[in-house]
Design a protein around this motif. Sequence first.
Motif, mmCIF file in Angstrom:
data_model
loop_
_atom_site.group_PDB
_atom_site.id
_atom_site.type_symbol
_atom_site.label_atom_id
_atom_site.label_comp_id
_atom_site.label_asym_id
_atom_site.label_seq_id
_atom_site.Cartn_x
_atom_site.Cartn_y
_atom_site.Cartn_z
ATOM 1 N N SER A 30 0.790 -1.379 0.094
ATOM 2 C CA SER A 30 0.054 0.077 0.002
ATOM 3 C C SER A 30 0.849 1.331 -0.048
ATOM 4 O O SER A 30 0.709 2.205 -0.724
ATOM 5 C CB SER A 30 -0.842 -0.017 1.376
ATOM 6 N N ASP A 31 1.999 1.189 0.898
ATOM 7 C CA ASP A 31 2.500 2.602 1.023
ATOM 8 C C ASP A 31 3.529 2.773 -0.144
ATOM 9 O O ASP A 31 3.778 4.028 -0.333
ATOM 10 C CB ASP A 31 3.362 2.582 2.101
ATOM 11 N N ARG A 32 3.762 1.780 -0.999
ATOM 12 C CA ARG A 32 4.494 2.434 -2.278
ATOM 13 C C ARG A 32 3.687 2.463 -3.472
ATOM 14 O O ARG A 32 4.051 2.775 -4.694
ATOM 15 C CB ARG A 32 5.374 0.954 -2.461
ATOM 16 N N ARG A 33 2.318 2.533 -3.357
ATOM 17 C CA ARG A 33 1.484 2.214 -4.834
ATOM 18 C C ARG A 33 1.702 3.703 -5.273
ATOM 19 O O ARG A 33 1.972 3.810 -6.591
ATOM 20 C CB ARG A 33 0.292 2.029 -4.178
ATOM 21 N N PHE A 34 1.524 4.628 -4.555
ATOM 22 C CA PHE A 34 1.680 6.122 -5.215
ATOM 23 C C PHE A 34 3.081 6.175 -5.888
ATOM 24 O O PHE A 34 3.297 6.897 -7.159
ATOM 25 C CB PHE A 34 1.154 7.295 -4.270
ATOM 26 N N LEU A 35 4.111 5.836 -5.210
ATOM 27 C CA LEU A 35 5.650 6.175 -5.560
ATOM 28 C C LEU A 35 5.858 5.424 -6.841
ATOM 29 O O LEU A 35 6.244 5.868 -7.734
ATOM 30 C CB LEU A 35 6.253 5.696 -4.763
ATOM 31 N N LEU A 36 5.036 4.124 -7.008
ATOM 32 C CA LEU A 36 5.209 3.266 -8.304
ATOM 33 C C LEU A 36 4.499 3.908 -9.442
ATOM 34 O O LEU A 36 4.979 4.236 -10.431
ATOM 35 C CB LEU A 36 4.857 1.855 -8.029
ATOM 36 N N THR A 77 -2.456 2.617 7.858
ATOM 37 C CA THR A 77 -1.206 3.481 8.063
ATOM 38 C C THR A 77 -0.568 3.546 6.605
ATOM 39 O O THR A 77 -0.151 4.556 6.095
ATOM 40 C CB THR A 77 -0.327 3.392 9.049
ATOM 41 N N LYS A 78 -0.433 2.299 6.118
ATOM 42 C CA LYS A 78 0.512 2.340 5.014
ATOM 43 C C LYS A 78 -0.650 2.839 3.785
ATOM 44 O O LYS A 78 -0.051 3.397 2.842
ATOM 45 C CB LYS A 78 0.750 0.813 4.430
ATOM 46 N N VAL A 79 -1.973 2.425 3.850
ATOM 47 C CA VAL A 79 -2.864 2.841 2.791
ATOM 48 C C VAL A 79 -2.769 4.354 2.834
ATOM 49 O O VAL A 79 -2.659 5.072 1.910
ATOM 50 C CB VAL A 79 -4.150 2.488 3.307
ATOM 51 N N GLY A 80 -2.887 4.980 3.844
ATOM 52 C CA GLY A 80 -2.826 6.364 4.258
ATOM 53 C C GLY A 80 -1.612 6.931 3.391
ATOM 54 O O GLY A 80 -1.500 8.218 2.902
ATOM 55 N N ARG A 81 -0.149 6.552 3.382
ATOM 56 C CA ARG A 81 0.863 6.957 3.049
ATOM 57 C C ARG A 81 0.625 7.241 1.576
ATOM 58 O O ARG A 81 1.257 8.321 1.144
ATOM 59 C CB ARG A 81 1.905 5.814 3.054
ATOM 60 N N ALA A 82 0.058 6.188 0.661
ATOM 61 C CA ALA A 82 -0.159 6.414 -0.733
ATOM 62 C C ALA A 82 -1.074 7.469 -1.166
ATOM 63 O O ALA A 82 -1.115 8.022 -2.283
ATOM 64 C CB ALA A 82 -0.809 5.003 -1.148
#
Length: 496
Positions: A261-267, A458-463
């Motif tokens: 989840s937390d890397r989704r947007f970065l990718l 928390t990880k979802v929120g990061r994205a």
Amino acid sequence: MASDSKTEDASTRTSLTVHAKEHAEEHGRVPFSTLDLSEKTIKGIEDMGFETMTRIQERTIPPLLAGKDVLGAAKTGSGKTLAFLIPSVELLYKMKFLPRNGTGVIIISPTRELALQIFSVAKELMKHHSQTLGILMGGASRHAETQKLEKGVNLLVATPGRLLDHLNSTKGFVYHNLKALVIDEADRIMEIGFERQMTQIIKFLPNESRQSMLFSATQTTQVTDLARISLRPNPMFIDVEQKSDASTNITLSQGYVVCPSDRRFLLLFTFLKKNMKKKIIVFFSTCRSVQYYAALLNYIDIPVLELHGSLKQAKRTSTFFEFTNASHGTLLSTDVAARGLDIPAVDWIIQFDPPDDHKAYIHRVGRTARAGKSGNSLLFLLESELGFLRFLRDARVPLNEFTFPPERIANVQSQLEKLLKENFHLYDAAKKAYQSYLRAYSTATLKKVFDVHQLDLTKVGRAFGFSVPPAVDIDFGGKRKREKDDDGAVPARKKK
Ligand code: ADP
Ligand code: MG
């Protein structure tokens, strides 16, 4: 994101192979000139640059020209539009329809964008004909439509709700001469819940001498139900799917990437930045997510367009045409906004948020590799969502795993979090997007695969750019059915 043994980059892994033999099979070799068509129609087809028929065209046009009722099924991108437009136009021409004879053919389409698309293909095809054409759809001016109907529209493209409106209340709408009814994307019409409207529409229309043509990407029991009420006895069922082994086009190279989840947007960010010269559609589950990520990406200088149900119709239309005509660019979209659209030469379909089920998956990737052209698709999955692959495998969707080396992923997380703290507009949009993502997720159809309890919030929120995710008020039991119409955004829950 990537298992260690795999270091290939998605863009090298997806080098395209064009399967010449299968290609030929997919695309028939029978020229349009073998059909008994009017000179005017032949010229129209030539102007469009087509010579040979696709398989569904080859199988359905002859019986349709002979006046038979047909239920035709073929996957997205196989050329169904001309399969029903050519016989429709020939019918109007042979019967010498004049404006005062009113409407001879009605084509019903589930969405406004698709109606516009059919309308524009019809316009090209009818270029050398004198018969009139028009369109009725929600969001457009009812008054202007009424005036056009009064002048006489021979070939009419319409969405169900607005058509029913005019059948009910427009006096000058002459439809008693109707000779053919076409229902495009019949599966989708039923899925969206237009069943009642369709039954009412069919009751209005003359039925003795009326020919019916139903077209659909998938054969469902609902489509059979619609066939039962709309077709005359002994229709022909033509399904070109059976011969082919895969349910998506063979020139489409499809992959998935396992991404926390937390890397989704970065990718996504890395991917879009690297592919600025490509034509890309990114799918999200809700309007709010499209709105937020569009605002964010545009803000950080990755220009994107957005298409979703909360935009005004005029805006949806202009965005659609802008993207269609662009040589490259990125479009963020919800499912319904993109359904059935034929956007030429899309290089990549990115499913950033997962589709509701395998059918939605197939429709999304149907936006690329149309009619023999090549294309790529990439599905983002969390580890907890890998069970979805089984559904795709059962639906005969061939998928490879793509991997992205971690060192190639741009780490802009801290800048993103900083940006949200400073920009209230973005913060607010992010919050709404985050909440709607979770709501949509909690009402997914495949509950075991898309299990909201497996998410690390928390990880979802990061994205979405949060270091600490905002609170959500959600019924994690997910009893409400996921809202499929228009935006996928589930309405806010009523306070108890
Ligand atoms: P479907 O309705 O089955 O999803 P469309 O009718 O939208 O497919 O057609 C998909 C694409 O194929 C369009 O870009 C269309 O212009 C193209 N196409 C249609 N018929 C032919 C043909 N006979 N030869 C080549 N391309 C075609
Ligand atoms: Mg179509």
